[in-house]
Every structure is written in structure tokens, then in C-alpha cells.
Design an enzyme around this catalytic site. Sequence first.
Site, mmCIF file in Angstrom:
data_model
loop_
_atom_site.group_PDB
_atom_site.id
_atom_site.type_symbol
_atom_site.label_atom_id
_atom_site.label_comp_id
_atom_site.label_asym_id
_atom_site.label_seq_id
_atom_site.Cartn_x
_atom_site.Cartn_y
_atom_site.Cartn_z
ATOM 1 N N ASP B 35 6.395 -14.259 -0.751
ATOM 2 C CA ASP B 35 7.416 -13.589 0.073
ATOM 3 C C ASP B 35 6.774 -12.716 1.145
ATOM 4 O O ASP B 35 5.575 -12.446 1.114
ATOM 5 C CB ASP B 35 8.361 -12.751 -0.806
ATOM 6 N N ASP B 59 0.094 -11.042 5.889
ATOM 7 C CA ASP B 59 0.495 -10.579 4.546
ATOM 8 C C ASP B 59 1.565 -11.508 3.993
ATOM 9 O O ASP B 59 2.739 -11.218 4.101
ATOM 10 C CB ASP B 59 0.973 -9.126 4.655
ATOM 11 N N GLU B 91 6.890 -9.927 -4.293
ATOM 12 C CA GLU B 91 5.894 -8.856 -4.304
ATOM 13 C C GLU B 91 6.309 -7.728 -3.372
ATOM 14 O O GLU B 91 5.963 -6.569 -3.600
ATOM 15 C CB GLU B 91 4.519 -9.416 -3.878
#
Lengths: 320, 320
Positions: B35, B59, B91
Site C-alpha cells: 500500500d 515508499d 502498512e
Amino acid sequence: MGGVAGLTVDRDGDAVVARTQLGRPSRVVLAGHLDTVPIADNLPARRDGDRLYGCGTSDMKAGVAVMLHLAATMPPAGLAHDLTFVFYDNEEVEAARNGLRRLAARHRDWLDGDLAILMEPTSGEIEAGCQGTLRVVATLPGRRAHSARSWLGDNAIHRAGDLLTRLGAYRPRRVVIDGCEYREGLSAVRIAGGVAGNVIPDRCEVTVNFRFAPDRDEAGALDHVREVLAGYEVAVTDSAGGALPGLARPAAAEFVAATGRVPRAKYGWTDVARFAQLGIPGVNYGPGDPNLAHTRDEYVELPLVDEAAHVLRAYLTRVA
Amino acid sequence: MGGVAGLTVDRDGDAVVARTQLGRPSRVVLAGHLDTVPIADNLPARRDGDRLYGCGTSDMKAGVAVMLHLAATMPPAGLAHDLTFVFYDNEEVEAARNGLRRLAARHRDWLDGDLAILMEPTSGEIEAGCQGTLRVVATLPGRRAHSARSWLGDNAIHRAGDLLTRLGAYRPRRVVIDGCEYREGLSAVRIAGGVAGNVIPDRCEVTVNFRFAPDRDEAGALDHVREVLAGYEVAVTDSAGGALPGLARPAAAEFVAATGRVPRAKYGWTDVARFAQLGIPGVNYGPGDPNLAHTRDEYVELPLVDEAAHVLRAYLTRVA
């Protein structure tokens, strides 16, 4: 509403206007809004002795009830004035949606009169004129970053600390006009900011409401707010001027004399200001308690509801 | 993923775990979350020379891409270790929903290993341990009133001025552990208050995120936040401890040596802390740039993606 013969009833959206056409030399307008602020765990209404508790009881279902009572029970032969009852929508929201504003724009003739009595809560007192209201949104910028590296961002919410501290420290002005003291106020009414639980926010918005005495006009009020919030980007979202007391005008003075009350300042913005713009003198007079308006504990003293009906009946049937 | 013979693939919700069963004396776990933070006008992704721009590029889609590349292209005969690939969900939200946490609770055996390499963005550096994270909501009370009579209310939003000023003035601690400097941060990440445009608000909520060095435990972190926010009612909504660097442990030291990098502190909370709780040494190592994570301008340097693939391939095929 058959209690008053020949009552003409007109409707525009959620606003209803009922008028007598008796050919009297003067016309009195009684006006009240039908909406309330949002419910705050205070419905259903409940009666406790002489008090009726519930959302909108003071602001201003009690005034509307008096209007309906008078419309239903006053014999037309005894009326000293023609009467207009104005029930309207959307007073408790932004000015652009106001039902009285809409009526003034679309049906100016429905609102004609020599005196407007706005039945906003005044605890049975005569409240003169009204303060203006201005709403602005201050937008605080920032720069996003992961909150684990907060020093790489610029926290827009932290920036609001200074702005809110200024508002908390602000000392509002008091001013006396026509013997009535007006008391201003500058308040944050909404704040919102944040992106996600792990992000330094890049934007925070603070909505500020300025209630100003009627010796300031709208432009002057905005100048003052910009001065207090200097350094912040400010955008106007809502603005409505106040109304000077105007107690020297004959129609207002006559009603004041008939009630035997000593007028005082109206703090809240009310649609008296709209009637003032139409050239119709207006006063606030109603049985609700203005200090309870918009509170969770809102209630109305039922004896004041009876009193308002009696006072108005006496005034409206009096031969001038 | 047929490039690695005998890869066992298991799924739990949106998490996928793929493992070799080669009977090697040691097992290396490569892990990455699927995610991203919310989109911020930064999709679709676009390539500009050696940079790939877009939400999640650093990220940590770049790390996930390296994992998929290795899984698809590494011949099993050359592997020095058994390999486990862990792709997991949630996360970037509150810890309770974290996919790795769920795997640890339901399928502890899927995560077994001698070293975990978490492919969070580190710009190709080795980042050791991680900071902890604590989220609290401070609730500021007040009393409602009509904003035209602001002095009858108690403005909950104005009260936030002091709290936000404290946060703005807060000087976060820096601490050195195992040669790595950890830098803390205390940030408002959300604020909300307001009832209506003409009501003094009786409630304002400020969500505060504390990122703390791993020499504090969760209880100590909460004590510190309560001290900074003394006088405010504070409720914990999310808490996760950090992980000490642990660089002296053999499996971590071996990977560090193989890459030839000088380890530094990990600032963000990462799931290295979960592996630490399971007794598995872990390091952060990935091609993304941690300073770009969660920003609108997020991108990844494509040469670092290639480099990560080469470094890992060399390490994983090296005879220990």
C-alpha cells in the site's frame, strides 16, 4: 388560519406569507424563521413546569407559535393595522440561502409594511437594530513530509497556534448607539487540517466569525479582521451588514411606547437588517431567551409566550 | 514467479508469502508493503530521465519491484540461503490493520528466518533498527453558545492555541545508539472542531504523532507526551515500539559487511520492529528515497533500483 378573514396566503419554496387586506392606513409585519440550528441531543422537546425544553424552543419556535396563535384568533374587525405574517426558511445557515432574502428579491411587495416585528428571542424585551456578521476562512499553508522526518516538512496545523492564540487574547469592542450597548465578538467556529496519521499536514483551515456593531459597515468589518489576522491569507465566505437602532423613526417609537419597555441592543445578526435595507423600520421582539439560543439546554419560559401574545394583541388592536 | 524452482506461495487476505524450500542452512526474508499513502495529485506515474515520479514510487513500490525481479530471475542452484518473499498490506495505516502483524499472529512459521531485510526506502543505505510511533488524540472541551454572544460560551478551538504553540516550540531530542543518531519528532497530524458557522464550538480534537528513539519504550513515550501536553485530556489511538539497531548480531553484521555500507539510524517506524519482536534481526534496505516518502513530489532514482537488485543478488548468491 381562517381566524382572520380574507387572509391571502402565498408560498415561495419553504416560505409562507399570509396577509390581511383590510384597507387599514398602516401595515405591521410579523416575521419568524422556521429552521433551527442542528439538533444537539435535545429532541424530542419536553415540558418541565413552566419551561419547554428542546432544540429551537427559544430560537424561535416560540415566536412562530405566537404568530400562528394571533393569525388564528384575532378578529379582523378589531385590527388597528393590516397584518402580514412571514414564515421563512434557512435563517440559521449562510446568508445566500436565507428565505427572507429570497422573498425580498422575488416578491418585494409581499414584505411591504410600516413596521417589521421580528420575533427572534429577546425574552420579551425590545431589541433594537442588530449587529453585522462576517465569516472568513484563514488558510494556513505548509509542506508535507513523513511525520518520522518532521523537520523536512512545515506543519500547517502548528501554524494555527499563533492565530488561535490571537483570537483567544482578542478583547472585543463595546459601543453605545442610541442608548443601546453593542458588544462585538471574534470567534473561530471551525478548524480542519490533516492528511493522514503519519504525514506532516500542508494545509489547515480556520473559519472565523466576526459579529460587529452596526456603526461599522461590512467593508470596515473586513478591514478590522484582516488587521487582527495580519499575515494570514483570508477569504470571505459570508457577510451581512448590521442595522442601526433607528428608534427615532415613528413606527418603531410607537411600538416601543405601546409595550412600555426600555429598548436594548440586539447582539445577534437578525433579519431586521434586511427590513432596514428595504426601508422598513424593524425591531426584535420575541418570547425566547437569546442566551439559550444555539445551546444544548435550550428552553423557553412559557409565561413569556403568553405575555408576547397579550402584548401584541393589545398593540395590534389599539387605535393609533 | 516460476524463476525460482519450488517456490511455495501462500496468501492471507491481501498478503502473499513465497518461499523456497532448498534446505539451505540459513534463510533470508525480503519483505515489502504493497500500500501507499493517499494519492496527492501524483498519479499516473511518469518517467523523467533516470527518475520515476508518482505516489509510492519511493515508499515502496521500487523495493517491491526489486523483490519481484529477484524472485523471477535468480536461479535456485546459486542461492546461498533459502529465501522468503513477504508482500503485505496496510502498512501506511493504523498498526492494528498491519498485514505483517496479521501474518505474525496467524502464520508465524511463514516468517521464519535468520535475517529480515525490509525494503523500505533508504536510498540504498543500510538503516538500522527503527523509531517507535505513538498517536494520541487530545480532546479540548468548551461550552456552546451563539457566536453573537461569544462571551457566554467557551471556545474549544481557541483553547487549541496553547497546545499548538507548545508543539510548534517543542525541540525534539537526538540520541546516538550503536553509532546511529535517532532524531525524534512530535507533530499534530490532524485537527477538527466546529459545530456550525454561528456557534461557539464545545469540542476540538487534535491528533498528535510522536516518533521516538528506540531507547524509549512505548510506556515511556506516552509518559513524555503526557508531560508535554500536561493539562489536556489525551487518549492513545495507536502505539508501536521501536527496534534497537542490533547491529552486533551475526546475521545483520554479515549483510552489512557484504554491502560495504556504513549503517545509519532509521527514522521512520518500520516493520523491522515486528521482526525484532519475533526474534529475527532486521535491517531496512531499499532503493527509494526516505526524504521523498509521503510527499507530493515523490520519485525514485532508477539507478538505485538496479543497484539494489545487483547488491542483493551478490549477497544472496555469496557462499557464506
